[in-house]
Design a protein around this motif. Structure first.
Motif, short mmCIF file in Angstrom:
data_model
loop_
_atom_site.label_atom_id
_atom_site.label_comp_id
_atom_site.label_asym_id
_atom_site.label_seq_id
_atom_site.Cartn_x
_atom_site.Cartn_y
_atom_site.Cartn_z
N MET A 1 91.46 133.56 47.46
CA MET A 1 90.52 133.58 47.14
C MET A 1 90.31 132.79 45.69
SD MET A 1 87.56 135.84 47.67
CE MET A 1 87.94 137.13 46.39
N ILE A 2 89.26 132.33 45.22
CA ILE A 2 89.11 131.28 44.13
C ILE A 2 88.21 133.00 43.18
CG2 ILE A 2 88.40 129.74 42.24
CD1 ILE A 2 89.15 127.65 44.61
N ASP A 3 88.86 133.67 42.51
CA ASP A 3 87.83 134.95 41.62
C ASP A 3 88.29 134.40 40.10
OD1 ASP A 3 86.13 136.23 41.10
OD2 ASP A 3 86.83 138.38 42.16
N LYS A 4 87.52 133.84 39.51
CA LYS A 4 87.40 133.67 38.32
C LYS A 4 87.02 135.31 36.86
CE LYS A 4 88.05 128.90 38.44
NZ LYS A 4 87.74 127.98 37.90
N ILE A 5 86.64 135.86 37.76
CA ILE A 5 85.94 136.99 36.85
C ILE A 5 86.50 138.32 36.50
CG2 ILE A 5 84.28 138.83 37.56
CD1 ILE A 5 83.32 136.13 37.32
N PHE A 6 86.29 138.23 35.20
CA PHE A 6 87.52 139.41 34.85
C PHE A 6 86.36 140.97 34.75
CE2 PHE A 6 89.92 135.57 34.49
CZ PHE A 6 91.17 136.39 33.16
N ASP A 7 87.55 141.39 34.12
CA ASP A 7 86.89 143.08 34.86
C ASP A 7 86.05 143.49 33.03
OD1 ASP A 7 86.67 143.54 37.12
OD2 ASP A 7 89.38 144.69 37.09
N SER A 8 86.40 142.75 32.46
CA SER A 8 85.96 142.75 30.82
C SER A 8 86.26 142.38 29.78
CB SER A 8 87.68 144.18 30.42
OG SER A 8 88.28 143.91 30.20
N VAL A 9 85.57 142.07 28.74
CA VAL A 9 85.93 141.32 26.86
C VAL A 9 87.44 141.27 27.44
CG1 VAL A 9 85.22 140.67 24.78
CG2 VAL A 9 83.93 141.35 26.31
N ALA A 10 88.34 142.30 26.81
CA ALA A 10 89.56 143.03 26.29
C ALA A 10 90.37 141.96 27.11
CB ALA A 10 89.88 144.04 26.48
N ALA A 11 89.64 142.47 29.04
CA ALA A 11 91.19 141.14 30.05
C ALA A 11 90.97 140.19 30.01
CB ALA A 11 90.81 141.64 31.16
N ALA A 12 89.59 139.40 29.18
CA ALA A 12 89.44 137.81 29.66
C ALA A 12 89.78 137.25 28.09
CB ALA A 12 87.58 137.47 29.23
N VAL A 13 90.51 138.37 26.78
CA VAL A 13 90.47 137.48 25.83
C VAL A 13 91.78 137.60 25.91
CG1 VAL A 13 87.97 137.37 25.06
CG2 VAL A 13 90.05 139.38 24.29
N GLU A 14 92.66 138.20 26.35
CA GLU A 14 94.18 138.49 26.38
C GLU A 14 94.81 137.02 26.12
OE1 GLU A 14 97.31 141.19 28.75
OE2 GLU A 14 95.55 141.48 29.44
N GLY A 15 95.97 137.40 25.67
CA GLY A 15 96.66 136.27 25.19
C GLY A 15 96.46 135.13 24.76
N ILE A 16 95.57 135.04 24.32
CA ILE A 16 95.52 134.13 22.71
C ILE A 16 95.84 134.31 21.64
CG2 ILE A 16 93.47 133.21 20.93
CD1 ILE A 16 91.65 134.52 22.52
N ARG A 17 97.45 133.34 21.01
CA ARG A 17 98.44 133.28 20.56
C ARG A 17 97.68 132.97 19.28
NH1 ARG A 17 99.99 128.62 19.06
NH2 ARG A 17 99.01 126.54 19.55
N ASP A 18 98.78 133.82 17.98
CA ASP A 18 98.34 133.41 16.46
C ASP A 18 98.52 132.17 16.50
OD1 ASP A 18 98.05 135.96 16.45
OD2 ASP A 18 100.46 136.36 15.92
N GLY A 19 97.95 131.47 15.72
CA GLY A 19 97.88 130.25 15.29
C GLY A 19 97.15 128.93 16.19
N ALA A 20 96.28 129.62 17.31
CA ALA A 20 95.95 129.27 18.59
C ALA A 20 94.64 128.37 17.59
CB ALA A 20 95.25 129.73 19.23
N THR A 21 93.93 127.20 18.29
CA THR A 21 92.84 126.50 17.93
C THR A 21 92.11 126.79 19.10
OG1 THR A 21 93.98 125.02 17.18
CG2 THR A 21 91.75 124.01 17.85
N VAL A 22 91.13 127.40 18.66
CA VAL A 22 90.03 127.89 19.57
C VAL A 22 88.50 126.51 18.91
CG1 VAL A 22 88.34 130.29 20.59
CG2 VAL A 22 91.08 130.52 19.27
N MET A 23 88.01 126.56 19.56
CA MET A 23 86.71 126.01 20.02
C MET A 23 85.21 127.91 20.36
SD MET A 23 86.62 122.47 21.69
CE MET A 23 87.54 121.59 21.03
N VAL A 24 84.45 128.03 19.01
CA VAL A 24 83.50 128.35 19.74
C VAL A 24 81.73 127.59 19.40
CG1 VAL A 24 82.20 131.11 18.57
CG2 VAL A 24 84.73 130.26 17.63
N GLY A 25 81.75 128.54 20.62
CA GLY A 25 80.30 127.74 20.89
C GLY A 25 79.15 128.16 20.40
N GLY A 26 77.83 127.67 20.69
CA GLY A 26 76.95 128.45 19.31
C GLY A 26 76.34 127.42 18.17
N PHE A 27 74.66 126.92 18.81
CA PHE A 27 74.19 126.67 16.72
C PHE A 27 73.48 127.58 15.78
CE2 PHE A 27 71.39 123.71 14.83
CZ PHE A 27 71.87 122.78 15.02
N GLY A 28 74.54 128.23 15.40
CA GLY A 28 73.97 129.49 13.99
C GLY A 28 74.15 130.60 15.27
#
Length: 230
Positions: A1-28
């Motif tokens: 079963m496909i389930d992409k829901i994470f229980d917490s913000v901490a779990a969702a951002v886990e594994g982002i490595r040092d030196g990564a290129t990160v796009m951040v949405g938003g207009f202001g």
């Protein structure tokens, strides 16, 4: 079963490595994924390259990430405004790199990455410092500059609603760069105000299909949380 829901913000951002290129949405602040950015600050990744429309507002969200000295370089179209004092201070002190990209070029470079396009010619920035070192060409009598696609390891995005497959809808102008950033990143992490059951989203209203999304986390908006606590 496909389930992409994470229980917490901490779990969702886990594994982002040092030196990564990160796009951040938003207009202001419109569509800025503040809770995901706060989670990234706590997660601790450093030496990041940030791709965003601007370089932060006040001392929250993206500006807070810069203030924490986690960012090596910013690629954006609008680095300075009245409340961009965090970026201003770092740049003047030589503590952060900047690549300025005209806004239309920025959007198209991100879109090109998601669409698998190897590059495109644009008249914007021809004859300026921003075109130095880039291929130029005359097409139908008009000068153009070759721009390259912008890829990312991670995209942090804010949407209104999502389901467990990662299908998303946005709230008005908060949509801005979210859809193309999701396509351009290896891992798209999305904060939503509400997770809904499969089938609850009208297929005609889905802007970002789940195929472009890897992680979804439901967060309570800061304003709502403050009111609830009062």
């Amino acid at each position: 079963m496909i389930d992409k829901i994470f229980d917490s913000v901490a779990a969702a951002v886990e594994g982002i490595r040092d030196g990564a290129t990160v796009m951040v949405g938003g207009f202001g602040t419109a569509g800025m994924p503040s809770e995901l950015i706060d989670g990234l600050i706590e997660q601790g990744a450093r030496d990041l390259t940030i791709v965003s429309n601007n370089a932060g507002n006040g001392d929250i969200g993206l500006a807070a990430l810069l203030k924490a000295r986690r960012v090596r370089k910013v690629i954006c179209s609008f680095p300075r405004q009245s409340d961009s004092y965090v970026f201003d201070g770092l740049y003047r002190a030589g503590e952060i790199e900047l690549e300025v990209v005209p806004q239309g070029n920025l959007a198209e470079r991100i879109r090109a990455a998601g669409a698998g396009i190897g590059g495109f010619f644009t008249p914007t920035a021809y004859g300026t410092l921003l075109a130095e070192g880039k291929e130029t060409r005359i097409i139908d009598g008009r000068p153009y500059v070759l721009e390259s696609p912008l890829h990312a390891d991670v995209a942090l995005i804010k949407a209104l609603k999502g389901d467990r497959w990662g299908n998303l809808i946005y709230r008005k102008t908060a949509r801005n760069f979210g859809p193309i950033m999701a396509m351009a990143a290896k891992t798209a992490i999305v904060q939503v105000s509400e997770v809904v059951p499969l089938g609850a989203l009208d297929p005609e209203h889905i802007v970002t299909p789940g195929i472009f999304v890897q992680r979804v986390v439901q967060v309570q908006p800061a304003v709502a949380a403050t009111k609830a606590a009062a």
